[in-house]
Design a protein around this motif. Structure first.
Motif, mmCIF file in Angstrom:
data_model
loop_
_atom_site.group_PDB
_atom_site.id
_atom_site.type_symbol
_atom_site.label_atom_id
_atom_site.label_comp_id
_atom_site.label_asym_id
_atom_site.label_seq_id
_atom_site.Cartn_x
_atom_site.Cartn_y
_atom_site.Cartn_z
ATOM 1 N N LEU B 68 0.867 -1.170 0.000
ATOM 2 C CA LEU B 68 0.000 0.000 0.000
ATOM 3 C C LEU B 68 0.902 1.218 0.000
ATOM 4 O O LEU B 68 1.863 1.273 0.760
ATOM 5 C CB LEU B 68 -0.875 0.049 1.259
ATOM 6 C CG LEU B 68 -1.799 -1.116 1.584
ATOM 7 C CD1 LEU B 68 -2.661 -0.760 2.784
ATOM 8 C CD2 LEU B 68 -2.678 -1.467 0.402
ATOM 9 N N ASN B 70 0.700 4.854 0.987
ATOM 10 C CA ASN B 70 -0.203 5.745 1.718
ATOM 11 C C ASN B 70 0.330 7.177 1.698
ATOM 12 O O ASN B 70 1.437 7.445 2.165
ATOM 13 C CB ASN B 70 -0.338 5.228 3.162
ATOM 14 C CG ASN B 70 -1.205 6.125 4.016
ATOM 15 O OD1 ASN B 70 -0.722 6.764 4.935
ATOM 16 N ND2 ASN B 70 -2.498 6.178 3.712
ATOM 17 N N TRP B 72 0.349 10.713 3.089
ATOM 18 C CA TRP B 72 -0.050 11.324 4.364
ATOM 19 C C TRP B 72 0.774 12.575 4.648
ATOM 20 O O TRP B 72 1.793 12.828 4.003
ATOM 21 C CB TRP B 72 0.110 10.320 5.513
ATOM 22 C CG TRP B 72 1.551 9.987 5.805
ATOM 23 C CD1 TRP B 72 2.350 9.154 5.071
ATOM 24 C CD2 TRP B 72 2.361 10.503 6.864
ATOM 25 N NE1 TRP B 72 3.598 9.108 5.615
ATOM 26 C CE2 TRP B 72 3.642 9.933 6.719
ATOM 27 C CE3 TRP B 72 2.140 11.386 7.923
ATOM 28 C CZ2 TRP B 72 4.700 10.217 7.598
ATOM 29 C CZ3 TRP B 72 3.183 11.661 8.798
ATOM 30 C CH2 TRP B 72 4.445 11.083 8.629
ATOM 31 N N CYS B 79 -5.669 12.183 8.200
ATOM 32 C CA CYS B 79 -4.598 11.190 8.305
ATOM 33 C C CYS B 79 -4.486 10.683 9.744
ATOM 34 O O CYS B 79 -4.171 9.522 9.982
ATOM 35 C CB CYS B 79 -3.270 11.791 7.867
ATOM 36 S SG CYS B 79 -3.279 12.316 6.148
ATOM 37 N N GLU B 82 -7.029 8.108 10.295
ATOM 38 C CA GLU B 82 -6.716 6.876 9.574
ATOM 39 C C GLU B 82 -5.563 6.106 10.223
ATOM 40 O O GLU B 82 -5.479 4.880 10.111
ATOM 41 C CB GLU B 82 -6.341 7.276 8.137
ATOM 42 C CG GLU B 82 -5.923 6.163 7.242
ATOM 43 C CD GLU B 82 -5.514 6.700 5.884
ATOM 44 O OE1 GLU B 82 -6.221 6.416 4.917
ATOM 45 O OE2 GLU B 82 -4.498 7.414 5.788
ATOM 46 N N LEU B 86 -3.968 2.036 9.980
ATOM 47 C CA LEU B 86 -2.722 1.652 9.314
ATOM 48 C C LEU B 86 -1.833 0.847 10.262
ATOM 49 O O LEU B 86 -1.217 -0.146 9.864
ATOM 50 C CB LEU B 86 -1.974 2.892 8.817
ATOM 51 C CG LEU B 86 -2.694 3.755 7.780
ATOM 52 C CD1 LEU B 86 -1.846 4.956 7.413
ATOM 53 C CD2 LEU B 86 -3.026 2.941 6.536
ATOM 54 N N ILE B 96 3.172 -1.480 4.069
ATOM 55 C CA ILE B 96 2.720 -0.116 3.768
ATOM 56 C C ILE B 96 3.943 0.779 3.587
ATOM 57 O O ILE B 96 4.861 0.764 4.417
ATOM 58 C CB ILE B 96 1.839 0.461 4.900
ATOM 59 C CG1 ILE B 96 0.737 -0.531 5.283
ATOM 60 C CG2 ILE B 96 1.219 1.782 4.470
ATOM 61 C CD1 ILE B 96 -0.096 -0.092 6.471
ATOM 62 N N TYR B 119 4.842 2.214 8.709
ATOM 63 C CA TYR B 119 5.432 2.187 7.371
ATOM 64 C C TYR B 119 6.739 1.398 7.324
ATOM 65 O O TYR B 119 7.556 1.488 8.236
ATOM 66 C CB TYR B 119 5.704 3.615 6.886
ATOM 67 C CG TYR B 119 4.470 4.483 6.893
ATOM 68 C CD1 TYR B 119 3.395 4.202 6.060
ATOM 69 C CD2 TYR B 119 4.383 5.586 7.744
ATOM 70 C CE1 TYR B 119 2.265 5.000 6.077
ATOM 71 C CE2 TYR B 119 3.259 6.387 7.764
ATOM 72 C CZ TYR B 119 2.193 6.086 6.922
ATOM 73 O OH TYR B 119 1.083 6.876 6.934
ATOM 74 N N THR B 142 -4.618 6.337 -0.748
ATOM 75 C CA THR B 142 -3.883 5.082 -0.618
ATOM 76 C C THR B 142 -3.935 4.318 -1.927
ATOM 77 O O THR B 142 -5.009 4.095 -2.476
ATOM 78 C CB THR B 142 -4.472 4.225 0.520
ATOM 79 O OG1 THR B 142 -4.434 4.996 1.728
ATOM 80 C CG2 THR B 142 -3.675 2.950 0.718
#
Lengths: 161, 186
Positions: B68, B70, B72, B79, B82, B86, B96, B119, B142
């Protein structure tokens, strides 16, 4: 009184500063480039604030796109190349002139189709009305006069009317 | 003739219903959801700094299996909403990669320190150039990138557990290599 004046001055200068801050200043190599830039940013649509073009929008993304348009112009790219470049990234949405393709056929040709429908309908109607007008019942005037004269009272009454 | 006439008189009513139907069906459409022009295309090339460490990240260096991507930023309130999702996905083993979009490096690090870092790597896109190449018009967004580095899906707005389950997870799983072995459940 002085403090009011100072306040006013402050407010006005803040407003003035803001207006200045929202104008991007670009140096162009030629007037032609500047004209192209101006026409491109009025023709391209901001993806974030959907009812504005790039030139009318102060959204961050619009600023970035304007910067990119400027950069591409300085790189010597043509107008179509620049529009294609942005369409490749943001889709047909970024341009106010959608390309002619199956999904936009209705958009491009819809009005003409509707117009010709109306045209055909009107034509059909006027022709029908004309036909009806020419289909007036045939009146034998002599016979009518004969009949009417055999009823004197009736003739009189019709005349009265 | 009379049948024809009735038909003609009914025409405006029929047209009204057709128009009403058209407008009604469009009522649920979100005009902000733009189709991505990048679907099926390769992840654009880039060479950008990492939020951590000195290395330069490129499209090739972040690729491997599906992930993914993402988008942000610390200035983006959605964000924050979210972010816990994540974190949960990262725990489940979803790869991610963060794209820190038009942000301040220091603030971005502080944000991840405070809220957790889901991440694998974070690409710093300070100028927004990679965002522009991707067609990003806001955060969060995303993307699902498959094992061949091709963009297979774009999700605009917040990733929630609901839309992960219903939409993103199946696409992510089918974008991976060896789908049967490494499927992310739930």
């Amino acid at each position: 009184m002085n403090s009011v004046r100072a306040c006013l001055f402050l407010v006005i200068s803040i407003i003035a500063f803001n207006t200045l801050a929202s104008i991007e200043i670009y140096e162009f190599e030629s007037d032609e480039d500047e004209r192209r830039y101006q026409s491109l940013i009025t023709e391209l649509r901001c993806p974030k604030c959907q009812n504005q073009n790039l030139s009318g929008s102060n959204a961050e993304i619009a600023k970035d796109l304007k910067k990119r348009v400027y950069k591409l112009i300085s790189q010597g790219k043509s107008d179509t190349e620049i529009v294609d470049y942005l369409v490749e990234r943001y889709g047909d949405f970024v341009t106010y002139r959608p390309p002619v393709k199956p999904s936009t056929w209705l958009l491009w040709f819809g009005p003409f189709i509707l117009f010709s429908f109306v045209g055909i309908f009107l034509l059909w109607r006027t022709r029908r009305v004309n036909k009806e007008a020419s289909n007036k019942p045939d009146v034998d005037r002599e016979k009518l006069q004969q009949i009417l004269s055999s009823y004197p009272g009736e003739t009189k009454r019709t005349d009265d009317k | 003739m009379t049948k024809n006439k009735t038909l003609i008189y009914l025409l405006p009513l029929l047209m009204f219903f057709a128009l009403a139907g058209l407008l009604f069906s469009s009522l649920g459409n979100d005009p902000r959801l733009l189709p991505s022009a990048k679907l099926g295309k390769m992840l654009p090339d880039f060479a950008l700094p990492s939020l951590y460490g000195q290395e330069t990240l490129t499209a090739e260096s972040v690729s491997g299996d599906a992930f993914l991507l993402n988008v942000w930023a610390t200035w983006c309130p959605s964000c924050r909403v979210e972010h816990p999702v994540l974190n949960q996905l990262a725990e489940k083993g979803v790869d991610i990669i963060g794209l820190n979009y038009k942000d301040d490096e220091g603030e971005a690090r502080a944000y991840l320190k405070q809220l957790g870092n889901p991440y694998k790597v974070v690409v710093r896109d300070d100028s927004g150039d990679l965002g522009l190449d991707l067609g990003v018009y806001g955060a969060p967004e995303t993307y699902i990138v498959n094992s061949d580095n091709r963009i297979v899906y774009r999700h605009v707005g917040i990733v929630t557990m609901e839309n992960w389950q219903s939409t993103l997870r199946p696409i992510y799983n089918s974008a991976r290599k060896n789908t049967t072995l490494r499927e992310v459940s739930q």
